[in-house]
Design an enzyme around this catalytic site. Structure first.
Site, mmCIF file in Angstrom:
data_model
loop_
_atom_site.group_PDB
_atom_site.id
_atom_site.type_symbol
_atom_site.label_atom_id
_atom_site.label_comp_id
_atom_site.label_asym_id
_atom_site.label_seq_id
_atom_site.Cartn_x
_atom_site.Cartn_y
_atom_site.Cartn_z
ATOM 1 C CB ILE A 16 -0.981 0.189 1.375
ATOM 2 C CG1 ILE A 16 -1.885 -1.190 1.040
ATOM 3 C CG2 ILE A 16 -1.769 1.384 1.224
ATOM 4 C CD1 ILE A 16 -2.644 -1.550 2.523
ATOM 5 C CD GLU A 88 7.079 -7.729 10.367
ATOM 6 O OE1 GLU A 88 6.546 -8.690 9.463
ATOM 7 O OE2 GLU A 88 8.306 -7.430 10.040
ATOM 8 C CB THR A 104 7.490 -3.701 13.428
ATOM 9 O OG1 THR A 104 8.634 -4.221 13.108
ATOM 10 C CG2 THR A 104 6.846 -2.925 12.538
ATOM 11 C CB THR A 134 -6.138 -3.453 9.753
ATOM 12 O OG1 THR A 134 -6.941 -4.484 9.379
ATOM 13 C CG2 THR A 134 -5.701 -3.630 10.934
ATOM 14 C CG ASP A 135 -11.176 -4.571 8.065
ATOM 15 O OD1 ASP A 135 -10.160 -5.071 8.208
ATOM 16 O OD2 ASP A 135 -12.376 -4.867 7.318
ATOM 17 C CD GLU A 136 -7.039 -8.372 9.502
ATOM 18 O OE1 GLU A 136 -6.661 -9.408 10.164
ATOM 19 O OE2 GLU A 136 -6.663 -8.358 8.092
ATOM 20 C CE1 TYR A 159 -1.566 -6.309 10.535
ATOM 21 C CE2 TYR A 159 -3.462 -6.945 10.240
ATOM 22 C CZ TYR A 159 -2.581 -6.056 9.680
ATOM 23 O OH TYR A 159 -2.827 -5.233 9.188
ATOM 24 C CE LYS A 163 -1.749 -1.626 11.571
ATOM 25 N NZ LYS A 163 -0.701 -0.778 10.932
ATOM 26 C CG ASN A 189 -5.927 -2.047 0.764
ATOM 27 O OD1 ASN A 189 -5.359 -1.165 0.443
ATOM 28 N ND2 ASN A 189 -6.822 -1.980 1.740
ATOM 29 N NE ARG A 223 -10.304 -11.837 5.974
ATOM 30 C CZ ARG A 223 -10.845 -12.661 6.879
ATOM 31 N NH1 ARG A 223 -12.093 -12.869 6.781
ATOM 32 N NH2 ARG A 223 -10.030 -13.266 7.687
ATOM 33 C CG ASN A 258 -11.332 -16.435 2.027
ATOM 34 O OD1 ASN A 258 -11.577 -15.239 1.779
ATOM 35 N ND2 ASN A 258 -11.014 -17.038 3.151
ATOM 36 N N GLY A 292 -7.524 -19.602 14.868
ATOM 37 C CA GLY A 292 -8.406 -18.537 15.165
ATOM 38 C C GLY A 292 -8.917 -17.449 14.142
HETATM 39 P P1 NAD Z 1 3.422 -4.560 3.460
HETATM 40 O O1 NAD Z 1 3.825 -5.724 4.485
HETATM 41 O O2 NAD Z 1 3.384 -4.942 1.967
HETATM 42 O O3 NAD Z 1 4.352 -3.528 3.858
HETATM 43 C C1 NAD Z 1 5.093 -3.130 4.854
HETATM 44 C C2 NAD Z 1 6.075 -2.029 4.725
HETATM 45 O O4 NAD Z 1 6.624 -1.784 6.104
HETATM 46 C C3 NAD Z 1 7.354 -2.628 3.874
HETATM 47 O O5 NAD Z 1 7.959 -2.077 3.020
HETATM 48 C C4 NAD Z 1 8.508 -3.009 5.029
HETATM 49 O O6 NAD Z 1 9.543 -3.062 4.617
HETATM 50 C C5 NAD Z 1 8.032 -1.997 5.987
HETATM 51 N N1 NAD Z 1 8.405 -2.194 7.654
HETATM 52 C C6 NAD Z 1 8.200 -3.079 8.149
HETATM 53 N N2 NAD Z 1 8.563 -3.341 9.378
HETATM 54 C C7 NAD Z 1 9.496 -2.034 9.443
HETATM 55 C C8 NAD Z 1 10.329 -1.445 10.299
HETATM 56 N N3 NAD Z 1 10.447 -2.132 11.581
HETATM 57 N N4 NAD Z 1 10.705 -0.345 10.023
HETATM 58 C C9 NAD Z 1 10.412 0.305 8.949
HETATM 59 N N5 NAD Z 1 9.790 -0.106 8.018
HETATM 60 C C10 NAD Z 1 9.375 -1.346 8.288
HETATM 61 O O7 NAD Z 1 2.068 -4.016 4.155
HETATM 62 P P2 NAD Z 1 0.843 -3.335 3.476
HETATM 63 O O8 NAD Z 1 0.095 -4.464 3.097
HETATM 64 O O9 NAD Z 1 1.226 -2.541 2.328
HETATM 65 O O10 NAD Z 1 0.193 -2.513 4.809
HETATM 66 C C11 NAD Z 1 0.519 -1.165 5.077
HETATM 67 C C12 NAD Z 1 -0.143 -0.740 6.195
HETATM 68 O O11 NAD Z 1 -1.682 -0.734 5.857
HETATM 69 C C13 NAD Z 1 0.128 -1.748 7.268
HETATM 70 O O12 NAD Z 1 0.345 -0.507 8.591
HETATM 71 C C14 NAD Z 1 -1.255 -2.435 7.701
HETATM 72 O O13 NAD Z 1 -1.529 -2.668 8.867
HETATM 73 C C15 NAD Z 1 -2.144 -1.348 6.901
HETATM 74 N N6 NAD Z 1 -3.371 -2.111 6.402
HETATM 75 C C16 NAD Z 1 -3.155 -3.108 5.398
HETATM 76 C C17 NAD Z 1 -4.170 -3.618 4.647
HETATM 77 C C18 NAD Z 1 -3.977 -4.689 3.646
HETATM 78 O O14 NAD Z 1 -4.816 -5.299 3.222
HETATM 79 N N7 NAD Z 1 -3.073 -4.843 3.067
HETATM 80 C C19 NAD Z 1 -5.592 -3.129 4.832
HETATM 81 C C20 NAD Z 1 -5.459 -2.332 5.865
HETATM 82 C C21 NAD Z 1 -4.703 -1.745 6.557
HETATM 83 P P1 TYD Z 2 -4.996 -12.812 3.687
HETATM 84 O O1 TYD Z 2 -4.750 -12.216 2.405
HETATM 85 O O2 TYD Z 2 -3.857 -13.198 4.582
HETATM 86 O O3 TYD Z 2 -5.546 -11.479 4.379
HETATM 87 P P2 TYD Z 2 -6.197 -11.354 5.998
HETATM 88 O O4 TYD Z 2 -6.071 -12.620 6.526
HETATM 89 O O5 TYD Z 2 -5.535 -10.229 6.554
HETATM 90 O O6 TYD Z 2 -7.486 -11.118 5.778
HETATM 91 O O7 TYD Z 2 -6.111 -13.731 3.754
HETATM 92 C C1 TYD Z 2 -7.332 -13.423 3.280
HETATM 93 C C2 TYD Z 2 -8.298 -14.483 3.236
HETATM 94 O O8 TYD Z 2 -7.988 -15.496 2.821
HETATM 95 C C3 TYD Z 2 -8.343 -15.084 5.206
HETATM 96 O O9 TYD Z 2 -9.594 -15.481 5.164
HETATM 97 C C4 TYD Z 2 -7.281 -16.092 4.918
HETATM 98 C C5 TYD Z 2 -7.647 -16.886 3.511
HETATM 99 N N1 TYD Z 2 -6.384 -17.354 2.808
HETATM 100 C C6 TYD Z 2 -6.605 -18.840 2.399
HETATM 101 O O10 TYD Z 2 -7.499 -19.413 2.263
HETATM 102 N N2 TYD Z 2 -5.348 -19.221 1.829
HETATM 103 C C7 TYD Z 2 -4.302 -18.614 1.655
HETATM 104 O O11 TYD Z 2 -3.458 -19.266 0.949
HETATM 105 C C8 TYD Z 2 -4.097 -17.200 2.290
HETATM 106 C C9 TYD Z 2 -2.744 -16.551 1.918
HETATM 107 C C10 TYD Z 2 -5.210 -16.870 2.911
#
Ligand code: NAD
Ligand code: TYD
Length: 353
Positions: A16, A88, A104, A134-136, A159, A163, A189, A223, A258, A292
């Protein structure tokens, strides 16, 4: 051009974060954008190849747990805004290694809050700390209903617990020290540059390589999926127009089980790859459920729509098709990520100013 604002974006090399950096660098040439990232396994500077030479962009390799490194970054770049995405982010990894999430997501966020508070102590005027969450944190929905900004926190995984703790710290700094902040909680996302350990890019990559498609449990978990560029546009809106101290839920009104989603991806990929209909779906394999495993997430995004005028820009079908097309056109990116070759890319890049 002298910069009108200087904005520190943490986690800008991630999924993101790279979309947020790209949006801000290209849409706001008058801003200086500092991407601060530790480049963990999830950080990939190849995500930013198209903007890395922009005059208003720079990269700083720094861990948010490193107080001295943050102090130096604030002193050198004097940001007046922080958009904090570094974290993370993978639930499965939080189950095997919860402490990385504590250090982190919780300690790193508090270290960053301290750095901002210290750097801005002469005056908080014009300053803003934006925490992306996150919504989680709201837990798991078991029947109808949606998460609103008033839903009590009830995190269920290491996780989401980490958060949630970071969200509480941001609000506590707002209350205690009057640090100006905004916060948003977004649903899942999807889109380009998504690390292929998460559901959608993992399935696309495995379908491409005719590898098993691991569906956890019965695939009944739900999701609420949002296109990552719509999350970036929401972050832009909250950063510029959100009211101080407020929280905004961000989501796509787009719930998918899913298993239904994996079938949809199989159908799209069969077409794109010229396979017979139903061929990719044969790869679906049911595997042991996640411990869980939250059943359902669903966001009520009414507040951001009413107050900031934000809405998702594209349908899920259009976003998913674009996403699949991107992965199929960027197999080098996918192969670098899955082979680990992306990790050496930054060495020639991170001193770039
Ligand atoms: P991602 O795992 O793709 O990227 C995380 C980034 O943070 C990486 O570039 C990593 O190098 C950096 N990072 C990790 N630990 C670090 C540290 N200790 N110091 C500096 N940099 C560090 O994550 P993402 O999916 O892009 O998510 C970004 C943010 O959005 C997160 O805070 C996550 O909780 C939030 N978020 C993600 C989603 C999703 O669907 N992916 C949805 C809602 C909110
Ligand atoms: P994920 O992309 O890890 O996001 P989050 O757990 O943060 O919602 O997983 C999305 C959904 O897909 C979640 O219900 C777990 C499921 N999942 C699978 O069924 N198989 C997979 O290999 C992965 C990575 C996730």
């Amino acid at each position: 051009m002298s910069a009108t604002r200087s904005i520190l974006i943490t986690g800008g090399a991630g999924f993101i974060g790279s979309h947020v950096v790209r949006r801000f660098v290209t849409k706001y040439p008058q801003y200086r954008i500092i991407n601060l990232d530790a480049l963990t396994y999830a950080g990939n500077l190849e995500n930013l190849r198209d903007v890395e030479r922009a005059a208003n962009y720079m990269f700083v390799k720094c861990d948010i747990r490193d107080a001295d490194g943050l102090k130096a970054a604030f002193a050198e770049h004097t940001p007046d805004g922080v958009i904090h995405l570094a974290a993370e982010s993978h639930v499965d990894r939080s189950i095997t290694d919860p402490m990385a999430f504590v250090t982190t997501n919780v300690i790193g966020t508090v270290t960053l809050l301290n750095a901002a508070r210290e750097a801005w102590k002469s005056s908080f005027d014009g300053k803003r700390f934006y925490h992306v969450s996150t919504d989680e944190v709201y837990g798991s929905l078991h029947d109808g209903g949606f998460f609103t900004e008033e839903t009590p926190y009830d995190p269920q995984s290491p996780y989401s617990a980490s958060k949630a703790a970071s969200d509480h710290f941001v609000r506590a700094y707002g209350n205690t020290y009057k640090l100006p902040f905004v916060l948003s909680n977004c649903s899942n996302n999807y889109g380009s540059h998504h690390f292929p350990e998460k559901l959608i890019p993992l399935m696309i990559n495995n379908i491409r390589n005719s590898k098993p498609l691991p569906v956890y449990g019965k695939g009944e978990n739900v999701r609420d999926w949002l296109w990552v560029e719509d999350h970036a546009s929401a972050i832009d809106a909250v950063f510029h127009k959100g009211a101080n101290g407020e929280t905004y839920n961000i989501g796509g009104h787009n719930e998918w089980k899913n298993l239904d989603l994996v079938h949809l991806l199989c159908r799209i990929m069969d077409q794109k790859l010229g396979r017979a209909e139903g061929e990719s779906a044969k790869l679906i394999t049911y595997v042991t459920d996640r411990a869980g495993h939250d059943l359902r997430y669903a966001i009520d995004a009414g507040k951001i729509e009413r107050e900031l005028g934000w809405k998702p820009s594209i349908t899920f079908e259009a976003g998913l098709e674009r996403t699949v097309d991107w992965y199929l056109a960027n197999t080098v990116w996918l192969d670098h990520v899955t082979s680990g070759a992306y990790r050496s890319y930054y060495e020639g890049q991170y001193t770039h100013r």
